[in-house]
Design an enzyme around this catalytic site. Structure first.
Site, PDB file in Angstrom:
ATOM      1  CD  GLU A 195       0.816  -0.634   8.492  1.00 37.12           C
ATOM      2  OE1 GLU A 195       1.049   0.566   8.678  1.00 37.12           O
ATOM      3  OE2 GLU A 195      -0.340  -1.100   8.380  1.00 37.12           O
ATOM      4  CB  CYS A 245      -5.198   3.664   6.082  1.00 36.63           C
ATOM      5  SG  CYS A 245      -6.263   3.247   4.707  1.00 36.63           S
ATOM      6  CB  THR A 259      -1.590   2.713   7.789  1.00 39.06           C
ATOM      7  OG1 THR A 259      -1.791   1.333   7.437  1.00 39.06           O
ATOM      8  CG2 THR A 259      -0.235   3.182   7.306  1.00 39.06           C
ATOM      9  CB  CYS A 280      -0.887  -0.008   1.239  1.00 41.42           C
ATOM     10  SG  CYS A 280      -1.779   1.543   1.514  1.00 41.42           S
ATOM     11  CG  HIS A 291      -0.415  -5.557  12.116  1.00 40.85           C
ATOM     12  ND1 HIS A 291      -0.034  -4.974  10.929  1.00 40.85           N
ATOM     13  CD2 HIS A 291      -1.744  -5.786  12.013  1.00 40.85           C
ATOM     14  CE1 HIS A 291      -1.090  -4.865  10.145  1.00 40.85           C
ATOM     15  NE2 HIS A 291      -2.137  -5.357  10.781  1.00 40.85           N
TER      16      HIS A 291
END
Length: 227
Positions: free
Chosen positions: A44, A113, A83, A14, A42
C-alpha cells in the site's frame, strides 16, 4: 496495459486506499509536500508513493522520523496514512507532526481503515481476559501483524499470527483456559471457523463473541460485475 490490449479488467483497489491516493494527488497539485505515515516496503505504501514524484512525498515510519523530518516550507505540508496501521502508533506520530507543524491540515476523514480500527478495539477489550490470542492473517498483512502487537500490549500472555489452523503449535495451549481469536480485515470467515473446529476436536469449547462496533459500511461492486 490492459486497456491498451482491449482486455476486460476490474480495479479491486480498496476504496479507502483509493481515497488516500486521491488525497495525496490533490495535496501535490496544491503545491504541498506530503508526509506518508506507513511502513517501507508495504504494497500500500509503495502504491501511494507511486502516485507522486519522489521529491513530493516523504515516508514517516516512526516517532523518531517525525521528530527528525526537516521541512523546506513548514507552511506547505500535508499528511496521509497507510490505512492498516496501529491506531495508537499513528496517533502518536500525528501528535508529533501536529506539534512541530501546526499549520498542517488534517485528512478530511480518518485514513485508517474502519475494519482495522474495529478489530484493534475488539482485541483490546478481550486481550486481558485471554492467556493466548491467535490472529488469522498473512505474514505480509500489516493490519494482521498490528493485531498481534495490540494483543500483547493490551495484556495477553502470548499472541501469535497464523495463516490457518494448520499453523497452530498446540504446545501454546499449555495452561490456557481462555483463547482470544481474531482475524485480519481480509481473512475469510472459513479460516476462523476452521480454528474453532480444530480446538473443538481437542478441547471442550464454548464460544463468546465480543462486539465493540457494528459495521454498516457498504461499497458498491465495480459496474463491470453488476449483472
Amino acid at each position: 496495459e490492459a486497456a491498451r490490449r482491449e482486455m476486460t479488467f476490474v480495479d479491486a483497489t480498496c476504496p479507502l486506499v483509493s481515497k488516500v491516493h486521491a488525497e495525496a494527488q490533490r495535496h501535490a497539485r496544491n503545491g504541498l509536500h506530503i508526509l506518508l505515515i506507513g511502513h517501507a516496503g508495504h504494497p500500500e505504501v509503495i502504491g501511494t508513493m507511486g502516485q507522486l514524484d519522489t521529491d513530493a512525498i516523504t515516508l514517516i515510519e516512526t516517532a523518531e522520523d517525525a521528530e527528525a523530518f526537516q521541512a523546506v516550507d513548514a507552511a506547505r505540508l500535508a499528511y496521509v496514512t497507510q490505512t492498516t496501521l496501529s491506531v495508537d502508533d499513528t496517533s502518536g506520530i500525528v501528535a508529533i507532526l501536529r506539534r512541530r507543524f501546526p499549520l498542517m491540515p488534517e485528512p478530511r476523514k480518518d485514513d485508517i481503515c474502519y475494519a482495522t480500527t474495529n478489530r484493534q478495539e475488539a482485541v483490546k477489550s478481550m486481550a486481558d481476559q485471554a492467556q493466548l490470542v491467535l490472529v488469522l492473517g498473512a505474514a505480509n498483512s500489516s493490519n494482521s501483524v498490528r493485531l498481534v502487537e495490540v494483543a500483547e500490549r493490551a495484556g495477553a500472555r502470548a499472541a501469535h499470527l497464523i495463516a490457518s489452523a494448520e499453523n497452530i503449535d498446540w504446545s501454546w495451549f499449555n495452561g490456557v483456559t481462555t483463547l482470544g481469536l481474531t482475524a485480519g480485515a481480509s481473512a475469510p470467515e472459513t479460516l476462523v471457523q476452521g480454528v474453532i473446529a480444530a480446538c473443538r476436536a481437542r478441547f471442550t469449547v464454548s464460544v463468546r463473541e465480543i462486539v465493540t462496533a457494528q459495521e454498516d459500511v457498504v461499497f458498491r461492486i465495480p459496474r463491470i460485475l453488476e449483472g
